[in-house]
Motif scaffolding. Structure first.
Motif, mmCIF file in Angstrom:
data_model
loop_
_atom_site.group_PDB
_atom_site.id
_atom_site.type_symbol
_atom_site.label_atom_id
_atom_site.label_comp_id
_atom_site.label_asym_id
_atom_site.label_seq_id
_atom_site.Cartn_x
_atom_site.Cartn_y
_atom_site.Cartn_z
ATOM 1 N N VAL A 81 0.966 -1.250 0.086
ATOM 2 C CA VAL A 81 0.057 0.046 0.079
ATOM 3 C C VAL A 81 0.878 1.177 0.021
ATOM 4 N N CYS A 82 0.419 2.298 -0.932
ATOM 5 C CA CYS A 82 1.410 3.647 -0.596
ATOM 6 C C CYS A 82 0.224 4.646 -0.650
ATOM 7 N N VAL A 83 0.419 5.380 0.380
ATOM 8 C CA VAL A 83 -0.469 6.562 0.587
ATOM 9 C C VAL A 83 0.613 7.673 0.317
ATOM 10 N N PHE A 84 0.062 8.746 -0.615
ATOM 11 C CA PHE A 84 0.717 9.883 -0.916
ATOM 12 C C PHE A 84 0.133 11.372 -0.349
ATOM 13 N N ALA A 85 0.739 12.161 0.215
ATOM 14 C CA ALA A 85 0.296 13.460 0.188
ATOM 15 C C ALA A 85 0.865 14.239 -0.703
ATOM 16 N N TYR A 86 0.114 14.847 -1.525
ATOM 17 C CA TYR A 86 0.287 15.856 -2.404
ATOM 18 C C TYR A 86 -0.285 17.090 -2.446
ATOM 19 N N GLY A 87 0.469 18.262 -2.956
ATOM 20 C CA GLY A 87 -0.302 19.377 -2.835
ATOM 21 C C GLY A 87 0.980 20.726 -2.463
ATOM 22 N N GLN A 88 0.550 21.913 -2.841
ATOM 23 C CA GLN A 88 1.294 22.923 -2.684
ATOM 24 C C GLN A 88 1.832 22.929 -1.019
ATOM 25 N N THR A 89 3.028 23.914 -0.679
ATOM 26 C CA THR A 89 3.030 24.001 0.811
ATOM 27 C C THR A 89 2.213 24.784 1.170
ATOM 28 N N GLY A 90 1.625 24.255 2.612
ATOM 29 C CA GLY A 90 0.776 24.970 3.153
ATOM 30 C C GLY A 90 -0.623 24.502 2.986
ATOM 31 N N SER A 91 -0.690 23.610 2.016
ATOM 32 C CA SER A 91 -2.173 23.011 1.572
ATOM 33 C C SER A 91 -2.738 22.121 2.572
ATOM 34 N N GLY A 92 -1.731 21.575 3.509
ATOM 35 C CA GLY A 92 -2.291 20.505 4.767
ATOM 36 C C GLY A 92 -1.934 19.224 4.528
ATOM 37 N N LYS A 93 -0.649 18.843 3.849
ATOM 38 C CA LYS A 93 -0.135 17.478 3.664
ATOM 39 C C LYS A 93 0.187 16.781 5.032
ATOM 40 N N THR A 94 1.061 17.711 5.627
ATOM 41 C CA THR A 94 1.578 17.112 7.114
ATOM 42 C C THR A 94 0.516 17.171 8.062
ATOM 43 N N TYR A 95 -0.294 17.935 7.998
ATOM 44 C CA TYR A 95 -1.618 17.931 8.863
ATOM 45 C C TYR A 95 -2.344 16.470 8.649
ATOM 46 N N THR A 96 -2.624 16.384 7.508
ATOM 47 C CA THR A 96 -3.378 14.937 7.055
ATOM 48 C C THR A 96 -2.549 13.721 7.634
ATOM 49 N N MET A 118 13.095 7.587 5.227
ATOM 50 C CA MET A 118 14.107 8.224 4.397
ATOM 51 C C MET A 118 13.473 9.604 3.977
ATOM 52 N N GLU A 119 14.506 10.376 3.555
ATOM 53 C CA GLU A 119 14.166 11.581 2.966
ATOM 54 C C GLU A 119 14.648 11.488 1.532
ATOM 55 N N THR A 166 12.366 23.248 4.987
ATOM 56 C CA THR A 166 13.098 21.914 4.833
ATOM 57 C C THR A 166 12.030 20.886 4.277
ATOM 58 N N SER A 167 11.024 20.636 5.212
ATOM 59 C CA SER A 167 9.961 19.672 5.040
ATOM 60 C C SER A 167 9.532 19.944 3.513
ATOM 61 N N SER A 168 9.187 21.237 3.221
ATOM 62 C CA SER A 168 8.553 21.559 1.635
ATOM 63 C C SER A 168 9.513 21.149 0.603
ATOM 64 N N ARG A 169 10.789 21.127 0.841
ATOM 65 C CA ARG A 169 11.580 20.610 -0.177
ATOM 66 C C ARG A 169 12.235 19.187 -0.536
ATOM 67 N N SER A 170 11.631 18.393 0.263
ATOM 68 C CA SER A 170 12.107 16.979 0.381
ATOM 69 C C SER A 170 10.801 16.053 0.425
ATOM 70 N N HIS A 171 10.975 15.056 -0.034
ATOM 71 C CA HIS A 171 10.062 13.828 0.144
ATOM 72 C C HIS A 171 10.259 13.037 1.120
ATOM 73 N N LEU A 187 4.203 5.638 3.752
ATOM 74 C CA LEU A 187 3.272 6.610 3.935
ATOM 75 C C LEU A 187 4.298 7.816 3.316
ATOM 76 N N VAL A 188 3.860 8.657 2.502
ATOM 77 C CA VAL A 188 4.871 9.466 1.803
ATOM 78 C C VAL A 188 4.223 10.946 1.750
ATOM 79 N N ASP A 189 5.204 11.921 2.526
ATOM 80 C CA ASP A 189 4.643 13.319 2.539
ATOM 81 C C ASP A 189 5.523 13.849 1.467
ATOM 82 N N LEU A 190 4.900 14.315 0.403
ATOM 83 C CA LEU A 190 5.566 14.667 -0.815
ATOM 84 C C LEU A 190 5.935 16.242 -0.544
#
Ligand code: ADP
Ligand code: MG
Length: 346
Positions: free
Chosen positions: A76-91, A129-130, A197-202, A229-232
């Protein structure tokens, strides 16, 4: 359930106090649980749309069956995609008071594993990993002063893997949270601005499940599956960020890897579609360009026909972000495209 194995969900976060203070208004909204629209723009169909009032637990309910299937042998792969500040890490992470998908998934995995005790025994291990500028950084590296170099190699069965990644055995949600705290701290080292930092790495967190059957019929059968679980990295376009120098280099790597991810998911969806038509069609279906970047190369074993993928796309609601949100929704539509076949068990 014979739904396609690549699903695309949209979450639109609430408008923030700062946006409101700036006189921004909401321009992206949910028309229904399956459709979103941009004010003065297009409508988009998705597999699920969650508006600003959706709670963390409602979000998790939508994906819980997917997490369960990991114990049943599916990758299973779950990706969080979106512009910085859109709520990826929150999800993904949420807040300590209101946890996101990661914590809830782990709790569910361990709970379900326990309730299966009569039929299966499970063991779990994880890596974290990042990927920054197309390079792998092991966030669990024990000797941070002398990090080992990492490569992608083919295993004996042809499956790509990252060399020398630290792997930690875990047996409870608390174990995993402790590992993630260590990994999260490594992510920050030497960085002044954490969000930058977090917005520039996967970020790729992987939990590997090894299941051993205890039933008479399946005695001793061992299956291995992975939950990724991937925070893009932030998907915002270059033009808006006025990037130069190092920022520009980062942005190019991000653009390249996110479009590679889109291309791979799109090619996979096409492949699944042709497989339902005929064998010949499947053979002539588009080649999946996994090797175009580290992100897709590393995840390739978990993205093919045997796996289940959920792309969690995020959009800010603000009118000032409408053009960026339109790009996000175009990406979502393209990824969602086809796919009707059922995923196969490992
Ligand atoms: P990203 O990881 O995409 O850069 P964040 O997850 O850090 O974005 O979210 C940006 C801000 O918006 C944070 O302060 C976060 O707490 C808030 N936020 C995001 N999504 C929601 C939501 N669904 N409900 C409430 N606040 C949210
Ligand atoms: Mg983030």
């Amino acid at each position: 359930e014979l739904k396609g194995n690549i699903r695309v969900f949209l979450r639109v976060r609430p408008i923030s106090a700062r946006e409101e203070a700036n006189g921004d208004v909401a321009a992206v909204s949910a028309v229904s649980a399956l459709e979103a629209k941009i004010e003065g723009g297009k409508r988009y169909e998705l597999d699920h749309v969650a508006g600003p009032s959706a709670s963390q637990s409602e979000i998790f309910e939508e994906i819980e069956p997917l997490i369960r299937s990991c114990l049943d042998g599916y990758d299973v792969c779950v990706f969080a995609y979106g512009q910085t500040g859109s709520g990826k890490t929150y999800t993904m992470e949420g807040t300590p008071a209101d946890r996101g998908i990661t914590f809830r998934s782990l709790a569910s995995l361990f709970r379900e594993a326990e309730s299966d005790y009569a039929t299966s025994s499970y063991s779990f291990s994880c890596t974290m990993m990042e990927i920054y500028n197309d390079k792998v950084r092991d966030l669990l590296e024990p000797d941070a002063a002398n990090p080992k170099p990492h490569d992608i190699r083919q295993g004996a069965d042809g499956t790509p893997y990252v060399t020398d990644l630290e792997r930690v055995n875990v047996s409870s949600t608390m174990d995993v949270m402790a590992v993630m705290r260590v990994g999260g701290a490594a992510r920050k080292t030497g960085q002044t601005d954490m969000n930058a930092t977090s917005s520039r790495s996967h970020l790729i967190f992987t939990i590997t499940v090894t299941a051993t059957s205890k039933t008479n019929a399946g005695r001793g059968e061992v299956t291995t599956s992975r939950l990724n679980l991937v925070d893009l990295a932030g998907s915002e376009r270059l033009s808006k960020t006025n990037a130069t120098g190092e920022r520009l280099r980062e942005a190019r790597h991000i653009n390249k890897s996110l479009s590679a991810l889109g291309n791979c998911l799109n090619a996979l969806a096409e492949k699944q579609q042709s497989a339902t038509e005929s064998k010949t069609a499947a053979k002539h279906a588009a080649h999946v360009p996994f090797r175009d970047c580290k992100l897709t190369h590393i995840l390739s074993p978990c993205l093919g026909g045997d796996s289940k993928t959920l792309m969690f796309v995020h959009a800010g609601p603000a009118a000032s972000d409408a053009s960026e949100s339109a790009c996000t929704l175009e990406f979502a539509s393209r990824v969602r495209n086809v796919s009707v076949t059922a995923a196969r068990k490992n």
